[in-house]
Design an enzyme around this catalytic site. Structure first.
Site, PDB file in Angstrom:
ATOM      1  N   GLY A  45       0.717  -1.296   0.013  1.00  8.34           N
ATOM      2  CA  GLY A  45       0.102  -0.040   0.040  1.00  8.34           C
ATOM      3  C   GLY A  45       0.978   1.252  -0.136  1.00  8.34           C
ATOM      4  O   GLY A  45       2.056   1.041   0.373  1.00  8.34           O
ATOM      5  N   GLN A  50       3.135   9.801   0.990  1.00  9.54           N
ATOM      6  CA  GLN A  50       4.377   9.477   1.270  1.00  9.54           C
ATOM      7  C   GLN A  50       5.279   9.463  -0.109  1.00  9.54           C
ATOM      8  O   GLN A  50       6.579   9.298  -0.063  1.00  9.54           O
ATOM      9  CB  GLN A  50       4.074   7.668   1.211  1.00  9.54           C
ATOM     10  N   CYS A  96       6.098   0.218   7.523  1.00  4.68           N
ATOM     11  CA  CYS A  96       5.705   1.266   6.699  1.00  4.68           C
ATOM     12  C   CYS A  96       6.786   1.664   5.830  1.00  4.68           C
ATOM     13  O   CYS A  96       7.930   1.710   6.506  1.00  4.68           O
ATOM     14  CB  CYS A  96       5.313   2.451   7.706  1.00  4.68           C
ATOM     15  N   LEU A  97       6.431   1.980   4.665  1.00  2.00           N
ATOM     16  CA  LEU A  97       7.549   2.371   3.775  1.00  2.00           C
ATOM     17  C   LEU A  97       8.199   3.512   4.114  1.00  2.00           C
ATOM     18  O   LEU A  97       9.522   3.681   3.837  1.00  2.00           O
ATOM     19  CB  LEU A  97       7.111   2.408   2.105  1.00  2.00           C
ATOM     20  N   HIS A 138      -4.363   1.609   7.363  1.00  2.00           N
ATOM     21  CA  HIS A 138      -3.202   2.108   7.427  1.00  2.00           C
ATOM     22  C   HIS A 138      -3.174   3.364   6.518  1.00  2.00           C
ATOM     23  O   HIS A 138      -2.542   4.368   6.866  1.00  2.00           O
ATOM     24  CB  HIS A 138      -2.156   0.948   7.255  1.00  2.00           C
ATOM     25  N   GLU A 139      -3.314   3.203   5.382  1.00  2.00           N
ATOM     26  CA  GLU A 139      -3.286   4.249   4.315  1.00  2.00           C
ATOM     27  C   GLU A 139      -4.067   5.294   4.508  1.00  2.00           C
ATOM     28  O   GLU A 139      -3.935   6.437   4.362  1.00  2.00           O
ATOM     29  CB  GLU A 139      -3.671   3.659   2.940  1.00  2.00           C
ATOM     30  N   HIS A 142      -2.618   7.441   6.655  1.00  2.00           N
ATOM     31  CA  HIS A 142      -1.516   8.350   6.281  1.00  2.00           C
ATOM     32  C   HIS A 142      -2.031   9.724   5.755  1.00  2.00           C
ATOM     33  O   HIS A 142      -1.821  10.922   5.744  1.00  2.00           O
ATOM     34  CB  HIS A 142      -0.911   7.906   4.978  1.00  2.00           C
TER      35      HIS A 142
HETATM   36 ZN    ZN Z   1       2.736   3.623   5.704  1.00  6.17          ZN
END
Ligand code: ZN
Length: 170
Positions: A45, A50, A96-97, A138-139, A142
């Site tokens: 995701g 991000q 998380c990236l 989660h997204e 963000h």
């Molecule tokens: Zn994340």
């Protein structure tokens, strides 16, 4: 085009993203880039903040078979809203990236119903459970400037992990 992923400490990750008012060519390019960036990073995701864009757009793709790239369904969520969530929760491990090298334990609703626009501006509803529900939540976090670190089941339920091996090495 692969875009650089913003890391924790970058203020864009803490900003509340703006609603998309009009889906333009630029929006389409952003979505393509987000999908490419997510896949290149081996993520499941990615939210627009991000990659430094404070707009309410997320992409999610969970492979049905983790060894087969492209075996999952790709979801594009523009202006997503959670319209229902189960009281029942599921505890799971998240990474998380934007926070490389860390994982933590987070409780999320087990099932959700989300409403969003697809990349053509068509409204759709999606019922999700398990990992798909977790990733969507989660997204969406963000988009509101929230990171999984803010939702740990306990402050010490976070730990370091080795970076994921490249797919080719798996
Ligand atoms: Zn994340």
């Amino acid at each position: 085009m692969n875009r650089p992923i913003r890391k924790i400490g970058d203020p864009v990750l803490r900003r509340k993203a703006k609603k998309v008012e009009k889906i333009t060519k630029e929006t389409q390019r952003l979505i393509d880039d987000m999908v490419e960036t997510m896949r290149a990073a081996d993520g499941i995701g990615l939210a627009a903040p991000q990659v430094g864009v404070s707009q309410r757009i997320a992409v999610v793709e969970i492979e049905a078979d983790e060894n087969v790239p492209g075996s999952g369904k790709l979801y594009v969520l523009i202006n997503p809203e959670i319209v229902a969530r189960s009281e029942e929760e599921q505890v799971g491990v998240e990474g998380c990236l934007s926070i490389p090298g860390w994982q933590g334990e987070v409780a999320r609703p087990a099932r959700i119903t989300v409403r969003a626009l697809d990349r053509n501006g068509q409204r759709y509803r999606l019922e999700a459970e398990g990992l798909l529900a977790r990733v969507i939540l989660h997204e969406i976090d963000h988009l509101d400037g929230i990171l999984f670190l803010d939702r740990l089941t306990a402050p010490d339920r976070i730990w370091r992990v080795e970076p994921k091996p490249a797919r080719s090495a798996a």
